[in-house]
Write a protein that holds these residues in place. Structure first.
Motif, PDB file in Angstrom:
ATOM      1  N   THR A 233       0.966  -1.074  -0.152  1.00  0.00           N
ATOM      2  CA  THR A 233      -0.098  -0.233  -0.368  1.00  0.00           C
ATOM      3  C   THR A 233       1.226   1.181   0.190  1.00  0.00           C
ATOM      4  O   THR A 233       2.196   0.938  -0.103  1.00  0.00           O
ATOM      5  CB  THR A 233      -1.102  -0.179   1.142  1.00  0.00           C
ATOM      6  OG1 THR A 233       0.253   0.419   2.455  1.00  0.00           O
ATOM      7  CG2 THR A 233      -1.684  -0.832   1.610  1.00  0.00           C
ATOM      8  N   LYS A 235       0.979   3.129   1.950  1.00  0.00           N
ATOM      9  CA  LYS A 235       1.540   3.507   3.378  1.00  0.00           C
ATOM     10  C   LYS A 235       2.735   2.367   3.978  1.00  0.00           C
ATOM     11  O   LYS A 235       3.666   2.440   4.457  1.00  0.00           O
ATOM     12  CB  LYS A 235       0.318   3.584   4.624  1.00  0.00           C
ATOM     13  CG  LYS A 235      -0.206   4.316   4.539  1.00  0.00           C
ATOM     14  CD  LYS A 235      -1.321   3.996   5.938  1.00  0.00           C
ATOM     15  CE  LYS A 235      -2.335   4.801   5.583  1.00  0.00           C
ATOM     16  NZ  LYS A 235      -3.726   3.867   5.878  1.00  0.00           N
ATOM     17  N   GLU A 237       2.399  -1.379   3.783  1.00  0.00           N
ATOM     18  CA  GLU A 237       1.784  -2.705   4.348  1.00  0.00           C
ATOM     19  C   GLU A 237       2.056  -3.770   2.798  1.00  0.00           C
ATOM     20  O   GLU A 237       1.444  -3.027   2.227  1.00  0.00           O
ATOM     21  CB  GLU A 237       0.697  -2.185   4.720  1.00  0.00           C
ATOM     22  CG  GLU A 237       0.686  -1.395   6.148  1.00  0.00           C
ATOM     23  CD  GLU A 237      -1.299  -0.978   5.951  1.00  0.00           C
ATOM     24  OE1 GLU A 237      -1.761  -1.229   5.713  1.00  0.00           O
ATOM     25  OE2 GLU A 237      -1.159  -0.043   6.680  1.00  0.00           O
TER      26      GLU A 237
END
Ligand code: FAD
Length: 338
Positions: A233, A235, A237
């Motif tokens: 992702t 972010k 992850e």
């Protein structure tokens, strides 16, 4: 490394127009070497729309891109061209009234004339920046174009991208693949709205898995055989999707690249030619097909075919100096047994 060859005509670009130029040159007894940056012949027809029907090829009410290329290859075959594929022409320079071409594979081609049929420039896929990519490309686990849908029967396929190719191939491959996962960075697709809607419906029915918003992060396998694709992702992850194939559809770019540095007269990224001969400002270098421009130019395959015939006739005196060229129909001349 690379080959060193002499030929009558060096054809730069194995798109439909370059292929037909081999035929036209062959009919005038001129041998050709053909170079293309792609691994396959066919230019835009093979790389961008192999299964799309074309409707404006004379005498073919409709013919798919790939089929047109097959026939052009067959038509050129009796003249036994040497195809040097998967390499880009980097340099063109004059040498004692002839031309010398150098490729990215270290080839040197010496030719009496050059036919530049380079479309919008050398094709290359936009590649994802993934570690170990080259090994998986070499094994065919990672591919940038689908030549045959059947190659993916029963396979787990990850498709990355948000444009027409990603959406169309997801819809097509779900019919044959064991599993199709579509990876895209945002929910909105830049594809034809009706195709995007069909993909949403397929996802809702569980026929396609959507990994959104994700991007490609890594490849899993032994360096050649792929077992999974790691996604992340924004972010950071990560998750892994089991896969046999990854098809990144981040677009192909054609870039004029080195062609811009050869001293050719350019007009808005096209090569200006004399429409009667397709000769450029460099004597013995003729440009045909999409790359060539002159008043009234249409970027159509059929116009490129006619330019190939004109260029071949204009080049003949360079290859056979002092020899009269008598215009002849193919019906009276025939072609060599292939
Ligand atoms: P291309 O097909 O562009 O081939 C050029 C080749 O040269 C490429 O393979 C490239 O890799 C190679 N090359 C360039 N520079 C170098 C270099 N330095 N070294 C090595 N290789 C190099 N036309 C029609 O007439 N009818 C249609 O219905 C039609 N439909 C189309 C639909 C789509 C989706 C698209 C994208 C195009 C369509 N076209 C159609 C346009 C048609 O495909 C082009 O006019 C045609 O492909 C031009 O042929 P070409 O041989 O001049 O160049």
């Amino acid at each position: 490394s690379g080959v060193s060859v002499e030929t009558d005509v060096a054809v730069i670009g194995a798109g439909p127009v370059g292929l037909f130029a081999v035929f036209e040159c062959g009919m005038l007894r001129m041998r050709c070497v053909v170079v293309d940056a792609l691994d396959a012949i066919g230019g835009q027809c093979s790389a961008l729309y192999p299964e799309k029907p074309i409707f404006d090829i004379p005498a073919h009410p409709q013919i798919e891109g790939a089929a047109l290329i097959e026939r052009l290859e067959a038509q050129a075959a009796p003249f036994t061209p040497l195809y040097l594929l998967g390499r880009r022409v980097e340099r063109l320079r004059e040498l004692d009234g002839e031309w010398e071409i150098a490729t990215s594979a270290g080839d040197h081609i010496r030719a009496k004339a050059v036919i530049l049929a380079a479309g919008a420039g050398a094709f290359g896929p936009n590649r994802p920046p993934l570690e170990g990519l080259a090994g998986y490309e070499a094994s065919g686990a990672v591919r940038y174009l689908v030549a045959r849908r059947e190659d993916f029967r029963g396979a787990r396929v990850v498709i990355a991208g948000g444009g027409d190719s990603a959406v169309d191939w997801a819809l097509s491959l779900k019919e044959v693949a064991a599993k199709v996962t579509v990876v895209h960075r945002r929910p909105k697709f830049r594809a034809a709205p009706e195709s995007a809607a069909r993909l949403d419906q397929a996802a809702a029915r569980g026929e396609v898995e959507m990994a959104i918003p994700y991007q490609l992060h890594g490849l899993e396998g032994d360096g050649s055989r792929l077992t999974g694709v790691v996604l992340s992702t924004m972010k950071g992850e990560t998750r892994s999707v089991p896969a046999d194939h990854l098809l990144p559809f981040y677009g192909l770019s054609m870039e004029l690249g080195p062609i811009a540095d050869w001293g050719l007269g350019l007009e808005r990224s096209h090569v200006a030619v004399n429409p009667a001969t397709c000769e450029t400002n460099l004597p013995g270098v003729h440009a045909i097909g999409d790359i060539a421009t002159y008043p009234g130019k249409l970027k159509l395959i059929l116009q490129g075919f006619s330019e190939a015939a004109m260029a071949a006739h204009a080049i003949h005196p360079r290859v056979f100096p002092g020899e009269a060229l008598h215009f002849e129909y193919s019906t009276s001349k025939g072609v060599p047994a292939g």
